[in-house]
Design a protein around this motif. Structure first.
Motif, short mmCIF file in Angstrom:
data_model
loop_
_atom_site.label_atom_id
_atom_site.label_comp_id
_atom_site.label_asym_id
_atom_site.label_seq_id
_atom_site.Cartn_x
_atom_site.Cartn_y
_atom_site.Cartn_z
N THR A 116 0.77 -1.45 -0.02
CA THR A 116 0.07 0.07 -0.08
C THR A 116 0.86 1.38 -0.06
OG1 THR A 116 -0.31 -0.10 2.49
CG2 THR A 116 -2.19 -1.11 1.12
N ALA A 117 1.87 1.08 0.55
CA ALA A 117 2.71 2.33 0.84
C ALA A 117 3.37 2.73 -0.67
CB ALA A 117 4.22 2.17 1.76
N PHE A 118 3.66 1.64 -1.22
CA PHE A 118 4.27 1.67 -2.66
C PHE A 118 3.39 2.23 -3.63
CE2 PHE A 118 4.86 0.00 -6.96
CZ PHE A 118 6.08 0.55 -7.26
N TYR A 119 2.12 1.68 -3.47
CA TYR A 119 1.13 2.49 -4.49
C TYR A 119 0.80 3.80 -3.98
CZ TYR A 119 0.83 -1.98 -6.63
OH TYR A 119 1.09 -3.36 -7.53
N LEU A 120 0.74 4.22 -2.85
CA LEU A 120 0.21 5.50 -2.73
C LEU A 120 1.41 6.48 -3.02
CD1 LEU A 120 -1.98 7.31 -1.66
CD2 LEU A 120 -1.31 6.96 0.77
N LEU A 121 2.75 5.82 -2.56
CA LEU A 121 3.84 6.81 -2.73
C LEU A 121 4.05 7.09 -4.54
CD1 LEU A 121 6.58 7.95 -2.01
CD2 LEU A 121 7.57 5.84 -2.58
N VAL A 122 3.90 6.02 -5.30
CA VAL A 122 3.84 6.12 -6.86
C VAL A 122 2.78 6.91 -7.32
CG1 VAL A 122 3.99 4.77 -9.20
CG2 VAL A 122 5.22 4.05 -7.01
N VAL A 123 1.62 6.69 -7.05
CA VAL A 123 0.46 7.50 -7.49
C VAL A 123 0.57 9.14 -7.11
CG1 VAL A 123 -0.95 5.57 -7.85
CG2 VAL A 123 -1.26 7.05 -5.82
N SER A 124 1.13 9.25 -5.93
CA SER A 124 1.11 10.52 -5.26
C SER A 124 2.21 11.42 -6.05
CB SER A 124 1.55 10.63 -3.95
OG SER A 124 0.61 10.15 -3.05
N VAL B 11 -4.60 13.44 -9.92
CA VAL B 11 -5.48 13.54 -8.78
C VAL B 11 -6.71 12.33 -8.65
CG1 VAL B 11 -6.97 15.53 -9.53
CG2 VAL B 11 -6.71 15.26 -7.09
N ARG B 12 -7.06 12.16 -10.01
CA ARG B 12 -8.12 11.31 -9.82
C ARG B 12 -7.59 9.98 -9.88
NH1 ARG B 12 -9.52 11.54 -15.82
NH2 ARG B 12 -7.23 12.00 -15.82
N VAL B 13 -6.27 9.46 -10.05
CA VAL B 13 -5.85 8.28 -9.78
C VAL B 13 -5.57 8.19 -8.42
CG1 VAL B 13 -3.86 6.81 -10.18
CG2 VAL B 13 -4.95 8.00 -12.30
N ASP C 126 -9.17 12.05 1.64
CA ASP C 126 -10.25 12.77 1.63
C ASP C 126 -9.83 14.05 0.90
OD1 ASP C 126 -11.55 11.13 3.35
OD2 ASP C 126 -11.13 12.49 5.13
N LEU C 127 -8.59 14.46 1.13
CA LEU C 127 -8.10 15.75 0.23
C LEU C 127 -8.18 15.56 -1.20
CD1 LEU C 127 -5.36 16.93 2.61
CD2 LEU C 127 -7.50 18.07 2.01
N ALA C 128 -7.82 14.24 -1.63
CA ALA C 128 -7.50 13.72 -3.03
C ALA C 128 -8.89 13.60 -3.48
CB ALA C 128 -6.75 12.59 -3.19
N LEU D 234 -3.99 18.36 -6.44
CA LEU D 234 -3.79 18.19 -4.86
C LEU D 234 -3.18 19.34 -4.35
CD1 LEU D 234 -1.75 14.52 -5.56
CD2 LEU D 234 -4.24 14.95 -4.69
N PRO D 235 -3.94 19.64 -3.13
CA PRO D 235 -3.57 20.77 -2.30
C PRO D 235 -2.26 20.71 -1.58
CG PRO D 235 -5.25 19.63 -1.25
CD PRO D 235 -4.97 19.01 -2.31
N PRO D 236 -1.79 21.96 -0.94
CA PRO D 236 -0.66 21.80 -0.29
C PRO D 236 -0.86 20.95 1.21
CG PRO D 236 -0.97 24.21 -0.99
CD PRO D 236 -2.21 23.12 -1.54
N ALA D 237 -2.10 20.86 1.44
CA ALA D 237 -2.30 20.04 2.53
C ALA D 237 -2.21 18.83 2.56
CB ALA D 237 -3.69 20.31 3.28
#
Length: 155
Positions: free
Chosen positions: A24-32, A37-39, A108-110, A120-123
């Protein structure tokens, strides 16, 4: 037989805990870092779900099964590797709890940004940096726990 069953479940759950965490960390890191933003919104939803389903349950099961095995096998509680494993596990979980809250916030922000057609906002990026900063010590703590569990060095 009961000991071997609990040991097998302990190993299986540690695999789910570590594997889900890394995945999960890998996928969230890579997509971020990709910044679509949709992904990010879609993947962040699944990351939060996976962590609640797999990581949260195994975070609870690991110490229960581990302490049961230590007790059942008659391993002294003062064994250095038991103490260090417990301490490092507690450190990893102490990092993971705020990581979960950060992932929910990032999701939630995404989702909100995607619904508005915004980036994606600064927050999001502040939460992301803290998420990474907490994930690094958690990762190394879990790696060390795996080492201690397998080697059981005389400490």
């Amino acid at each position: 037989m009961a000991y071997l069953l609990v040991k097998w479940l302990h190993v299986l759950s540690s695999t789910l805990l570590f594997g889900t965490g890394i995945g999960t960390a890998f996928y969230l890191l890579v997509v971020s870092l990709h910044r679509d933003v949709r992904v990010v919104a879609v993947v962040a939803r699944y990351v939060v779900l996976a962590d609640w389903l797999f990581t949260a349950t195994t975070v609870v099961f690991q110490p229960v099964s581990g302490f049961w095995m230590v007790h059942w096998a008659g391993i002294p509680w003062r064994s250095g590797w038991v103490g260090w494993s417990t301490l490092l596990y507690a450190l990893a979980v102490a990092c993971w709890l705020p990581v979960m809250a950060l992932q929910v916030r990032m999701r939630d922000l995404a989702v909100d940004a995607a619904a508005r057609g915004a980036s994606l906002p600064p927050a999001y990026w502040r939460a992301f940096r803290l998420w990474v900063a907490l994930g690094i010590p958690a990762f190394f703590a879990f790696v060390a726990v795996f080492y201690l569990m397998v080697v059981k060095p005389p400490l």
